[in-house]
Design a protein around this motif. Sequence first.
Motif, PDB file in Angstrom:
ATOM      1  N   LYS A 443       0.849  -1.182   0.000  1.00 42.77           N
ATOM      2  CA  LYS A 443       0.000   0.000   0.000  1.00 42.77           C
ATOM      3  C   LYS A 443       0.887   1.235   0.000  1.00 42.77           C
ATOM      4  N   CYS A 444       0.558   2.230  -0.845  1.00 42.29           N
ATOM      5  CA  CYS A 444       1.290   3.498  -0.827  1.00 42.29           C
ATOM      6  C   CYS A 444       0.337   4.610  -1.232  1.00 42.29           C
ATOM      7  N   ASP A 445       0.825   5.837  -1.226  1.00 41.30           N
ATOM      8  CA  ASP A 445       0.041   7.007  -1.614  1.00 41.30           C
ATOM      9  C   ASP A 445       0.447   7.479  -3.000  1.00 41.30           C
ATOM     10  N   ASP A 446      -0.379   8.352  -3.584  1.00 41.18           N
ATOM     11  CA  ASP A 446      -0.077   8.796  -4.949  1.00 41.18           C
ATOM     12  C   ASP A 446       1.066   9.798  -5.004  1.00 41.18           C
ATOM     13  N   ASP A 447       1.572  10.246  -3.849  1.00 37.39           N
ATOM     14  CA  ASP A 447       2.770  11.088  -3.841  1.00 37.39           C
ATOM     15  C   ASP A 447       3.972  10.312  -3.302  1.00 37.39           C
ATOM     16  N   THR A 448       3.916   8.979  -3.395  1.00 44.16           N
ATOM     17  CA  THR A 448       5.019   8.112  -2.996  1.00 44.16           C
ATOM     18  C   THR A 448       5.704   7.559  -4.238  1.00 44.16           C
ATOM     19  N   PHE A 449       7.011   7.741  -4.316  1.00 42.75           N
ATOM     20  CA  PHE A 449       7.808   7.174  -5.406  1.00 42.75           C
ATOM     21  C   PHE A 449       8.350   5.827  -4.948  1.00 42.75           C
ATOM     22  N   VAL A 450       8.221   4.804  -5.782  1.00 43.88           N
ATOM     23  CA  VAL A 450       8.590   3.435  -5.417  1.00 43.88           C
ATOM     24  C   VAL A 450       9.719   2.939  -6.312  1.00 43.88           C
ATOM     25  N   ARG A 451      10.815   2.503  -5.685  1.00 42.54           N
ATOM     26  CA  ARG A 451      11.876   1.805  -6.426  1.00 42.54           C
ATOM     27  C   ARG A 451      11.513   0.323  -6.445  1.00 42.54           C
ATOM     28  N   LEU A 452      10.851  -0.076  -7.509  1.00 47.18           N
ATOM     29  CA  LEU A 452      10.240  -1.398  -7.540  1.00 47.18           C
ATOM     30  C   LEU A 452      11.262  -2.519  -7.345  1.00 47.18           C
ATOM     31  N   ASP A 453      12.362  -2.502  -8.076  1.00 51.82           N
ATOM     32  CA  ASP A 453      13.352  -3.579  -7.970  1.00 51.82           C
ATOM     33  C   ASP A 453      13.924  -3.677  -6.557  1.00 51.82           C
ATOM     34  N   SER A 454      14.204  -2.534  -5.951  1.00 48.84           N
ATOM     35  CA  SER A 454      14.786  -2.535  -4.608  1.00 48.84           C
ATOM     36  C   SER A 454      13.781  -2.990  -3.563  1.00 48.84           C
ATOM     37  N   VAL A 455      12.506  -2.625  -3.743  1.00 53.45           N
ATOM     38  CA  VAL A 455      11.467  -3.091  -2.823  1.00 53.45           C
ATOM     39  C   VAL A 455      11.364  -4.614  -2.890  1.00 53.45           C
ATOM     40  N   MET A 456      11.369  -5.162  -4.101  1.00 55.73           N
ATOM     41  CA  MET A 456      11.279  -6.619  -4.245  1.00 55.73           C
ATOM     42  C   MET A 456      12.500  -7.303  -3.639  1.00 55.73           C
ATOM     43  N   ALA A 457      13.669  -6.685  -3.803  1.00 57.55           N
ATOM     44  CA  ALA A 457      14.885  -7.263  -3.210  1.00 57.55           C
ATOM     45  C   ALA A 457      14.787  -7.290  -1.688  1.00 57.55           C
ATOM     46  N   GLU A 458      14.187  -6.249  -1.096  1.00 51.28           N
ATOM     47  CA  GLU A 458      14.014  -6.202   0.354  1.00 51.28           C
ATOM     48  C   GLU A 458      13.033  -7.282   0.816  1.00 51.28           C
ATOM     49  N   VAL A 459      11.978  -7.476   0.039  1.00 47.01           N
ATOM     50  CA  VAL A 459      10.996  -8.500   0.388  1.00 47.01           C
ATOM     51  C   VAL A 459      11.621  -9.891   0.320  1.00 47.01           C
ATOM     52  N   LYS A 460      12.481 -10.117  -0.665  1.00 43.23           N
ATOM     53  CA  LYS A 460      13.092 -11.432  -0.868  1.00 43.23           C
ATOM     54  C   LYS A 460      14.023 -11.819   0.288  1.00 43.23           C
ATOM     55  N   LYS A 461      14.417 -10.843   1.095  1.00 43.68           N
ATOM     56  CA  LYS A 461      15.275 -11.165   2.254  1.00 43.68           C
ATOM     57  C   LYS A 461      14.505 -11.931   3.325  1.00 43.68           C
ATOM     58  N   ILE A 462      13.172 -11.850   3.282  1.00 39.08           N
ATOM     59  CA  ILE A 462      12.336 -12.515   4.272  1.00 39.08           C
ATOM     60  C   ILE A 462      12.099 -13.958   3.824  1.00 39.08           C
ATOM     61  N   SER A 463      12.120 -14.865   4.749  1.00 38.30           N
ATOM     62  CA  SER A 463      11.949 -16.283   4.430  1.00 38.30           C
ATOM     63  C   SER A 463      10.652 -16.503   3.662  1.00 38.30           C
ATOM     64  N   ASP A 464      10.754 -17.263   2.588  1.00 36.59           N
ATOM     65  CA  ASP A 464       9.600 -17.523   1.735  1.00 36.59           C
ATOM     66  C   ASP A 464       8.521 -18.271   2.519  1.00 36.59           C
ATOM     67  N   GLY A 465       7.287 -17.821   2.351  1.00 38.07           N
ATOM     68  CA  GLY A 465       6.171 -18.471   3.022  1.00 38.07           C
ATOM     69  C   GLY A 465       5.881 -17.949   4.410  1.00 38.07           C
ATOM     70  N   ARG A 466       6.687 -17.016   4.907  1.00 39.77           N
ATOM     71  CA  ARG A 466       6.484 -16.492   6.255  1.00 39.77           C
ATOM     72  C   ARG A 466       5.552 -15.277   6.236  1.00 39.77           C
ATOM     73  N   SER A 467       4.694 -15.158   7.220  1.00 31.89           N
ATOM     74  CA  SER A 467       3.848 -13.973   7.361  1.00 31.89           C
ATOM     75  C   SER A 467       4.715 -12.799   7.800  1.00 31.89           C
ATOM     76  N   PHE A 468       4.567 -11.643   7.137  1.00 29.40           N
ATOM     77  CA  PHE A 468       5.408 -10.505   7.506  1.00 29.40           C
ATOM     78  C   PHE A 468       4.670  -9.194   7.287  1.00 29.40           C
ATOM     79  N   TYR A 469       5.193  -8.174   7.938  1.00 27.52           N
ATOM     80  CA  TYR A 469       4.682  -6.801   7.890  1.00 27.52           C
ATOM     81  C   TYR A 469       5.914  -5.920   7.788  1.00 27.52           C
ATOM     82  N   LEU A 470       6.190  -5.392   6.598  1.00 31.21           N
ATOM     83  CA  LEU A 470       7.421  -4.663   6.311  1.00 31.21           C
ATOM     84  C   LEU A 470       7.119  -3.180   6.119  1.00 31.21           C
TER      85      LEU A 470
END
Length: 595
Positions: A443-470
């Motif tokens: 979830k983000c706002d319309d005045d939020t700029f997202v670095r998509l590749d870097s966000v996905m890389a950060e998510v991938k650091k979390i163990s696959d299949g685990r519930s998380f709130y980042l």
Amino acid sequence: MRRPRRCGGLRPLLLLLPFAALLSVATFSLHSPDRLLVTVTARRPSSSPHHLHRLAVSSLEARALGLGGAPPLHADAARAFRSGGRLLRDVLSSPAPPPSAAAGATRRCPPSVVVSGARLRDTGGGGGVLSLPCGLALGSHVTVVGSPRRRGDVAQFAVELRGEGDGDTAPRILHFNPQLRGDWSGRPVIEQNTRFRGQWGPALRCEGRRSRPDEETDGLVKCEEWSGNIGDTSKELKRFRLQNHITGQKSRNWIDWPYPFIEDELFVLTLSTGLDGYHFHVDGKHVTSFPYRFGFVLEDATILSVIGDIDVQSIVAGSLPTAHPSIVQRNLELLTELKAPPLSEENVELFIGILSAGNHFTERMAARRSWMSSVRNSSSTVARFFVAVNGRREVNEDLLKEADFFGDIVIVPFADSYDLVVLKTIAVCDYAARVVPAKYVMKCDDDTFVRLDSVMAEVKKISDGRSFYLGNMNYFHRPLREGKWAVSYEEWPIEEYPPYADGAGYIVSSDIANFVASEMEKGRLNLFKMEDVSMGMWVGRFNSSGNAVAYVHSPRLCQSGCADDYLTAHYQSPAQMVCLWEKLLQGRPQCCNAR
């Protein structure tokens, strides 16, 4: 792994009945049996077969939320859904304009307007406000006649072009601020700027030094040269200049042109619009020029105000546009490359829900032109704007055209208000759970700029299949009990909020989004006016129900602006969005100051 298809049941059909009753020619369809998103294909009455709207309308509705219960916000939400439904049906059921009118004026406006004399004195304070019904156009001009006055040790005033909105929500499209007694520099100065969504841009300061020839706007320099003298000395310089002109003597540079404003002396200030920017002349001489900034168009300048230490005699505007074109009509040309690709049957890793408002067309366009390019080029990412219904009919009409054209807007059918933003967040979870099942939901706002590749890389650091709130997590925050952001004990009786991520941008695993959607459908979801705190509350409930949630803190999900090497940057103006994207394409994830 895609979710198995399921029967839609009666819920989406119940939502369709009010629309079907009002439209003479309308068809409704669901993407598939398990996708509880309503797609409205509506032909307006008396319209040609080509005037169709295909709209994604969220299936979120007041009945499913179990509204009307004890929490204070529930009754407000129920009323907002009823009001929003009426507003949306009103737009969908109205006759389409004839072809000749579609490209022409939707509202006729006078070519010139004036305010003077008693009308100005009635406003009090010595300033004045002039309404520009259809904004400005190329070649428009506004003339202000007045005299500066001193207030203590201060003598300054401002001429502003403003857009629609109240207080800080109204954009300052142009801020022209002569400071006769100087500021921190101790010299008289003219400062020009813009203000967007509460954020000032970098100021253009004219301090008496002529701009470089390469800093021209429409062939005029940004700042002309003047002497640094003020007060009585400036009067003397003007007298010498007039005397030299009469006798034919050549003036020396230091008396060629003093600072153009003198306390208690009448001036005539003319603001005109050129191809590249705004131009100011005082008593017939060019003083400054201010280049147009990205995100503002001439038609948006609907108010001119003069405020501060000044007595205004009259304000006259001429060569004004007599028609106000639709914001969508004038922008939906040659933009097909910005359309959202159709939803595919492939697995989606990340779904991004972007909260927006009906009149935030400029913000949405900046996102589409910048970071959302990465989304369109990715087969594993989907992004959609979630927009509620506006109280103004013309805003909703433009929104429907925009949604039909770009295909990236989900309309949440309630009357928009700040306290009910949480409903959009629920709609994001509902959409992600039922329409685009994804592994992760952002979830983000319309005045939020997202670095998509870097966000996905950060998510991938979390163990696959685990519930998380980042996100950029907040711990032990306490509600304010007084002031503008006060929260009553009835709204929140506890002295601390649960851990929550800042609302500018956060990511949850799909099981959390599914939990929110399921609790909503069962009528067990409490609403709170701060949507980021609400998500923290729901994640806490999910966590306490036997699901171990990893709370992952990352300050790179910036909440208050931008920090270099960001994952997301908040409070970014349209110009900053484009600048950030250009830098990212160059491999430099650095912040931008220009607004």
